[in-house]
Design a protein around this motif. Structure first.
Motif, PDB file in Angstrom:
ATOM      1  N   ILE A  64      -9.985   0.523   1.725  1.00  0.00           N
ATOM      2  CA  ILE A  64      -8.948   0.181   0.741  1.00  0.00           C
ATOM      3  C   ILE A  64      -8.185  -1.068   1.178  1.00  0.00           C
ATOM      4  CG2 ILE A  64      -6.742   0.938  -0.247  1.00  0.00           C
ATOM      5  CD1 ILE A  64      -7.922   3.771  -0.369  1.00  0.00           C
TER       6      ILE A  64
ATOM      7  N   VAL B  20      -2.895   4.766  -2.162  1.00  0.00           N
ATOM      8  CA  VAL B  20      -3.717   5.419  -1.140  1.00  0.00           C
ATOM      9  C   VAL B  20      -3.364   6.906  -1.214  1.00  0.00           C
ATOM     10  CG1 VAL B  20      -4.338   5.539   1.302  1.00  0.00           C
ATOM     11  CG2 VAL B  20      -3.588   3.350   0.318  1.00  0.00           C
TER      12      VAL B  20
ATOM     13  N   GLU C  52      -9.491   5.243  -4.431  1.00  0.00           N
ATOM     14  CA  GLU C  52      -8.167   5.377  -3.806  1.00  0.00           C
ATOM     15  C   GLU C  52      -7.919   6.787  -3.280  1.00  0.00           C
ATOM     16  OE1 GLU C  52      -8.103   2.371  -7.052  1.00  0.00           O
ATOM     17  OE2 GLU C  52      -8.307   4.527  -7.222  1.00  0.00           O
TER      18      GLU C  52
ATOM     19  N   TYR D 156       0.858  -1.183   0.000  1.00  0.00           N
ATOM     20  CA  TYR D 156       0.000   0.000   0.000  1.00  0.00           C
ATOM     21  C   TYR D 156       0.892   1.231   0.000  1.00  0.00           C
ATOM     22  CZ  TYR D 156      -3.571  -3.380   1.100  1.00  0.00           C
ATOM     23  OH  TYR D 156      -4.416  -4.461   1.043  1.00  0.00           O
TER      24      TYR D 156
END
Length: 196
Positions: free
Chosen positions: A191, A121, A174, A5
């Protein structure tokens, strides 16, 4: 299969706070520490926010083929490099990972590790709030530099333009609006769940 991530956002968007809080809430996530050649700031620790290295050390890592992505910022204090290294921190057999990067860095990291493993993200906050936070953070430094705050602010407008976000495939799901930390963390949870 593990995921990576990649938290990103303009300066003072709250990405560091949201990243830290996410890591605290999810001890199963493993932190990937990026590298920089900029001087360490008040309150930072080696190996926590960044690995602080010299330009010479960075060039050696580059020569060894260990740099995944690298950005150079021409600051009022000279060039500062930020980079992600293939240094053994990421092993997708061992779970999920998180790191902080830029939009450009995200693209290179995604290309290096694969689109199926890298999840963006993107953190955003209103510009006046961002500027106020930047100035407050700079005021706490040993030698505050308002010119550097302004340079970063303007560079972010270009680096995170709507066109560049779209080209990188950063869509609504996102995109985290950091209006309140609790709402932003709730969106990040979504997410994380969808990425697993």
């Amino acid at each position: 299969m593990g995921r990576l991530y990649v938290f990103m956002g303009k300066s003072a968007s709250g990405k560091d706070t949201l990243y830290r809080t996410t890591m605290e809430r999810h001890p199963e996530l493993q932190a990937v520490v990026s590298y920089t050649t900029r001087p360490i700031r008040a309150g930072e620790k080696e190996g926590v926010e960044y690995h602080f290295v010299s330009v010479r050390e960075m060039k050696q890592m580059e020569k060894e083929g260990r740099i995944v992505e690298c950005r150079c910022y021409q600051t009022v204090k000279g060039p500062w490099y930020y980079f992600t290294a293939a240094d053994g921190q990421i092993d997708f057999e061992k779970g999920d990972f998180c790191l902080i990067s830029t939009l450009e860095g995200y693209g290179k990291i995604r290309d290096f590790y694969g689109r199926d493993r890298v999840v963006p993200v993107y953190i955003e906050v209103e510009d006046f709030t961002r500027m106020q936070r930047s100035l407050e953070r700079e005021r706490q430094q040993e030698m505050p530099c308002v010119a550097e705050v302004c340079r970063r602010f303007l560079a972010d407008e270009e680096d995170f333009s709507r066109e560049k976000l779209e080209a990188a495939g950063i869509g609504a799901k996102e995109h985290i609006k950091n209006e309140t930390i609790s709402e932003a963390l709730c969106q990040i949870e979504g997410i994380l769940k969808s990425g697993r």
